[in-house]
Design an enzyme around this catalytic site. Structure first.
Site, PDB file in Angstrom:
ATOM      1  N   GLN A  37       1.038  -1.179   0.062  1.00  0.00           N
ATOM      2  CA  GLN A  37      -0.031   0.038  -0.042  1.00  0.00           C
ATOM      3  C   GLN A  37       0.813   1.385  -0.038  1.00  0.00           C
ATOM      4  O   GLN A  37       1.939   1.234   0.775  1.00  0.00           O
ATOM      5  CB  GLN A  37      -0.796   0.105   1.259  1.00  0.00           C
TER       6      GLN A  37
ATOM      7  N   PHE B 290       1.675  -0.700   6.370  1.00  0.00           N
ATOM      8  CA  PHE B 290       2.078  -2.036   5.785  1.00  0.00           C
ATOM      9  C   PHE B 290       3.728  -2.284   6.048  1.00  0.00           C
ATOM     10  O   PHE B 290       4.207  -3.055   5.426  1.00  0.00           O
ATOM     11  CB  PHE B 290       1.854  -1.731   4.107  1.00  0.00           C
TER      12      PHE B 290
ATOM     13  N   ILE C 123       5.859   3.116   1.062  1.00  0.00           N
ATOM     14  CA  ILE C 123       4.884   2.376   1.691  1.00  0.00           C
ATOM     15  C   ILE C 123       4.206   2.836   2.755  1.00  0.00           C
ATOM     16  O   ILE C 123       5.046   3.415   3.699  1.00  0.00           O
ATOM     17  CB  ILE C 123       5.817   1.019   2.167  1.00  0.00           C
ATOM     18  N   HIS C 124       2.944   2.696   3.082  1.00  0.00           N
ATOM     19  CA  HIS C 124       2.087   3.207   3.891  1.00  0.00           C
ATOM     20  C   HIS C 124       2.587   2.727   5.267  1.00  0.00           C
ATOM     21  O   HIS C 124       2.928   1.504   5.389  1.00  0.00           O
ATOM     22  CB  HIS C 124       0.579   2.952   3.540  1.00  0.00           C
ATOM     23  N   ALA C 125       2.568   3.472   6.544  1.00  0.00           N
ATOM     24  CA  ALA C 125       3.159   2.992   7.630  1.00  0.00           C
ATOM     25  C   ALA C 125       2.239   1.799   8.082  1.00  0.00           C
ATOM     26  O   ALA C 125       2.723   0.989   8.760  1.00  0.00           O
ATOM     27  CB  ALA C 125       2.809   4.180   8.850  1.00  0.00           C
TER      28      ALA C 125
END
Length: 344
Positions: free
Chosen positions: A163, A231, A227-229
């Site tokens: 993500q 993920f 990358i989103h935190a």
């Protein structure tokens, strides 16, 4: 004890809860009851499928269970883009040069492609944030133990989309810089379209020509491959497993796409099969490993204490019941990542 097993129809309410909790951007776990039910049904059919040399549309959905409660889910698609192309952006470098002006510029560009179509895909991962790390590791790696158990069902290369960056309101800087200009839709709207409709709209609306990265706003450039935190934990698990960020990113939010050779992953290389001995008292050298049975439709995996002595895996009765095995059956064993991943 945490157990990973195939999803069942009765798990639908729990899967709905996890889909809501997963938030924005996890298109492989849509907040849509009908779509989730379809995926559960497709998974049930896939587990019943007789393996052949050809992989196809099979989709395997697993749940993480603790004390009878579903607290996580993760899936495998045997063939990404089986029905239609699997789109991504390929990150490349163009060279623009002029001998007359003595200028030689290397420019970062993004080209839409479907190079990853046909690869095995890990997807739909979500676990309650409060769970201990070993539970997330079991959920992530149990899928690969299943691949090892049913190796003929899967191909050679494997991918996992991470993500990308977006805020709590659903604003994605990457999407706003590119996709929004061609779709006239915000990130949340296109996510729903992605779940509910054919992916051909991507080819119909997204630009087919290269995107010159230096022309994008700074926040969009900075989001590329990030990358989103939420993920970071699954990404770390996959990186330790042997996945690497490749030259591909998600076409919607610019998140990294990880790739690997399936048979070179830690779980595939280091697991070993042993006959089981069920014992009330385990040998002193027993330690926690990931263990699965050798079944397909009744697949089960758990993080349990096991001792391998003279080529035999000793486990206690509770673990045997959870895995659905008895003395003389065969189990597949692999070490935890933090423990080095080796088995005796």
């Amino acid at each position: 004890m945490f157990i990973v097993r195939p999803v069942r129809t009765a798990d639908l309410p729990a899967i709905e809860r996890l889909a809501v909790a997963s938030g924005i951007g996890v298109t492989s776990l849509p907040n849509n009851r009908d779509k989730l039910f379809e995926r559960i049904q497709k998974s049930a059919s896939s587990f019943e499928f007789e393996a052949t040399a050809e992989t196809g549309s099979e989709y395997y959905m697993f749940v993480l269970e603790s004390a009878g409660e579903v607290v996580g889910t993760a899936s495998i698609s045997a063939c990404a883009g089986f029905d239609e192309p699997f789109y991504s952006y390929r990150s490349e470098t163009f060279v623009h040069a002029s001998r007359t002006l003595k200028v030689n510029n290397r420019v970062h560009v993004l080209n839409i492609c479907h190079d990853l179509t046909g690869m095995v895909q890990l997807c739909g991962f979500y676990a309650d944030a409060a769970l201990e790390p070993i539970a997330a590791e079991l959920l992530s790696r149990a899928r690969l133990l299943f691949v090892a158990t049913a190796r003929a069902r899967f191909g050679r290369r494997i991918i996992a989309e991470m993500q990308g960056i977006h805020d709590d309101a659903g604003q994605s800087p990457f999407w706003n810089a590119i996709g929004r200009r061609f779709f006239n839709m915000d990130f949340l709207q296109v996510e729903q379209a992605f779940v509910g409709h054919s992916k051909t709209f991507i080819a119909e609306l997204m630009p087919s020509y290269p995107i010159y990265v230096p022309l994008l706003p700074d926040d969009a450039q900075n989001a590329i491959g990030q990358i989103h935190a939420n993920f970071e934990r699954p990404c770390q698990l996959l990186s330790t497993e042997g996945f690497e960020a490749d030259n591909y990113i998600d076409i919607f939010d610019g998140g990294a796409v990880l790739t690997a050779e399936l048979d070179r992953l830690q779980t595939l290389e280091r697991n070993r099969c042993y006959p089981v001995e069920v014992a009330a008292s385990l040998p002193a050298q027993a330690s926690v490993h990931l263990v699965c049975n050798q079944q397909v439709g009744d697949f089960a995996a758990a993080a349990i204490r096991v001792a391998v002595v003279d080529g035999v895996a000793f486990i206690n009765p509770d673990a045997a019941q959870a895995l659905g095995v008895s003395s003389g059956d065969t189990v597949r064993v692999v070490g935890l990542q933090q423990g080095g991943g080796e088995t005796a």
